[in-house]
Design an enzyme around this catalytic site. Structure first.
Site, PDB file in Angstrom:
ATOM      1  N   GLU A 351       0.835  -1.203   0.000  1.00 50.27           N
ATOM      2  CA  GLU A 351       0.000   0.000   0.000  1.00 50.27           C
ATOM      3  C   GLU A 351       0.869   1.252   0.000  1.00 50.27           C
ATOM      4  OE1 GLU A 351      -4.354   0.066   1.595  1.00 50.27           O
ATOM      5  OE2 GLU A 351      -3.068   0.812   3.202  1.00 50.27           O
ATOM      6  N   HIS A 382       7.107 -26.636   3.517  1.00 53.44           N
ATOM      7  CA  HIS A 382       6.353 -27.751   2.946  1.00 53.44           C
ATOM      8  C   HIS A 382       5.291 -27.270   1.966  1.00 53.44           C
ATOM      9  CE1 HIS A 382       8.124 -30.729   5.723  1.00 53.44           C
ATOM     10  NE2 HIS A 382       8.184 -29.687   6.549  1.00 53.44           N
ATOM     11  N   LYS A 509     -13.953   1.509  -4.457  1.00 53.71           N
ATOM     12  CA  LYS A 509     -15.004   1.727  -3.457  1.00 53.71           C
ATOM     13  C   LYS A 509     -16.169   2.511  -4.069  1.00 53.71           C
ATOM     14  CE  LYS A 509     -11.820   2.029   0.504  1.00 53.71           C
ATOM     15  NZ  LYS A 509     -11.328   2.930   1.570  1.00 53.71           N
TER      16      LYS A 509
END
EC number: 5.3.1.9
Length: 547
Positions: A351, A382, A509
């Protein structure tokens, strides 16, 4: 003169050509003290950067580049409240929140006084709740604190709370709700008692859709138990830079904590945004958290560039991103308590550094930022270390090791062994001679071993840093987080970008509001592209609103 035209940058291009074909194995073979020379200790952290594809001249040139970008001046601006955004408003003054030793600022005295007042308010509430003196609507003591926020308002406190759980006073527990999906809210409160639950609503603007929707759900949930609105007021706190909006929502004025406009969300854990953490671990330990960050601040301001942990960490990232064209960097903490640290650092880096415009508004002509990600070791060994070890990309890795979880715990030797083993393998690899020797020692015939060896070779020469905490406590955690904050800031200075905004996320948004209206069949869809329009229609069809 632009960054890429500067003499140090041009010299770094030549240095890259020189080093790109060399192997780190040879660096260590030629210099038996490389591990000692390329490591340092500061603010409770040990930093080994010897397993990087650099020599001393590379470090010198990187430091010269930083100087050419006026980094010394920009560091002092960070600590003096002189950084501003495109509107001339102060930003990035979060370091003031942890100046614990005789506040020495020559400016912004009002800010310092407000910080002190905030400290006192946090301290008093923390003591009341921890001693059982803060009561709910049935006069029972608070036992559960639910932080409602998103982004930095949630990631920081949740990460730090999980890391410092041994310091939490029973029966207090903290919970964190961020997602707009109501599953997050209802699964979190499912086992909680409304009579003993306190909600902390953290939103800088107090307009954040996700946060306000979850706050509304919290109100409804409490009302089902208390029945009367006036009874639930003590169950809400707010942390915001818009206290009037919090009061309009229904939060009592005395229960509103200040979050200043110059504190960015991803830098806010040091402020009242860390209220849930301060309550859980107590003010004394929260102050230790601030002290650790302040110690790293002091090191960052005072140490020479080539002995400066945040600066070196940043310059190495610059080296790989801009010269080796690395697109991604991994963070691998070897401590279960740091399980949320990779997510926290992902936001901090991506950000802050995901920018394509310089401070003067002109376009950036060099790569900025990288995809920063990670997971816990040894789990990550793993799942995705295979890509580090035998893949084709350059992926710098930061390994973070904790020697002891607490003063009372045992040494984490198996974890440490795995961490160091991974860093050594990334550096030196596994050549054919070593593979053949091991296969033959296992009793495998030479001809078969030759065939198998091809698939077991590890080229090595993959860079990594190792950061070691002697113990994971509030002080060392504060230091670690400040280290990465300053690392990101240094990168932003060299790239000439603003790390304190995130305008890119705002457009999505806004469009979400328009799309929601379309999904509610209230607006014309002609303004959307054909893909989005088709997706909206598909959703409406499934809902039964369209044939």
């Amino acid at each position: 003169m632009s960054l890429v035209e500067s003499p140090p940058w041009q010299a770094l291009k030549s240095k890259y050509q020189e080093l790109s074909s060399l192997h780190m194995r040879d660096f260590f073979a030629q210099d038996k003290k490389r591990g000692t020379r390329l490591s340092l200790e500061a603010a409770g952290l040990y930093f080994d950067y010897s397993k990087n594809r650099v020599d001393e001249k590379t470090i010198d040139l990187l430091c010269e580049s930083a100087n050419a970008c006026n980094l010394p001046l920009r560091i002092e601006q960070l600590f003096s409240g002189k950084l501003t955004n495109e509107s001339g408003e102060m930003v990035g003054f979060h370091t003031a929140l942890r100046q614990v030793n005789n506040f020495s600022f020559k400016t912004n005295n009002n800010a310092i006084q407000e910080i002190h007042a905030s400290w006192e308010k946090i301290k008093k509430l923390s003591i009341r709740i921890r001693e059982g003196d803060y009561k709910g609507f049935t006069n029972k003591s608070i036992t559960d604190i639910v932080n409602i926020g998103i982004g930095g308002s949630s990631l920081g406190p949740q990460m730090a709370y999980n890391a410092l759980k041994p310091y939490v006073k029973a029966p207090l527990r903290c919970h964190f709700i961020s997602n707009l999906d109501d599953t997050d809210f209802y699964e979190t409160v499912r086992t909680l008692n409304p009579e003993t639950t306190l909600f902390i609503i953290t939103s800088k603007t107090f307009t954040t859709k996700e946060t306000l929707e979850n706050a509304r759900r919290a109100t409804e949930w409490l009302m089902q138990a208390a029945k009367k609105e006036n009874l639930i007021q003590t169950h809400f706190m707010a942390v915001t830079a818009a206290p009037e909006k919090a009061h309009e929502f229904g939060i009592q004025k005395d229960n509103i904590f200040m979050l200043w406009p110059w504190v960015g969300g991803r830098f806010s854990v040091w402020s009242a945004a860390g209220l849930s953490l301060a309550i859980a671990i107590g003010w004394e330990e929260f102050f230790e958290f601030l002290r650790g960050a302040h110690a790293m601040d002091t090191h960052f301001r005072q140490a020479e560039f080539n002995k400066n942990m945040p600066i070196l960490l940043a310059l190495l990232s610059i080296w790989y991103i801009n010269f080796f064209h690395a697109k991604t960097q991994a963070i691998i903490p070897y401590s279960q308590r740091l399980v949320y640290l990779p997510d926290y650092l992902t936001q901090l880096h991506m950000e802050s550094l995901g920018k394509s415009v310089q401070l003067d508004g002109s376009a950036v002509h060099w790569q900025t930022g990288a995809v920063v990600w990670g997971d816990l070791g040894t789990n990550s060994q793993h799942s995705f270390h295979q890509l580090f070890l035998q893949g084709t990309m350059v992926i710098p890795v930061d390994f973070i090791a904790v020697l002891k979880n607490s003063r009372e715990s045992h040494w984490q030797l198996p974890l440490i062994a795995n961490c160091l083993g991974q860093s050594q393998t990334l550096m030196e690899g596994y050549d054919k001679e070593g593979v053949m020797r091991d296969l033959i020692n296992q009793g495998i015939e030479h001809e078969k071993a030759e065939k198998l060896a091809t698939y077991r070779l590890i080229r090595g020469n993959n860079p990594s840093n190792t950061i070691i905490l002697e113990e994971l406590n509030p002080y060392s955690l504060g230091s670690l987080l400040a280290l990465y904050e300053h690392k990101v800031y240094v990168q932003s200075v060299i790239w000439n970008i603003n790390p304190f905004d995130q305008w890119g996320v705002e457009r999505g948004k806004h469009l979400a509001k328009d799309i929601l209206q379309a999904l509610q069949a209230e607006t014309d869809q002609s303004s959307f592209d054909s893909s989005t329009e088709r997706l909206i229609n598909y959703v409406l069809k499934i809902k039964g609103n369209r044939p």
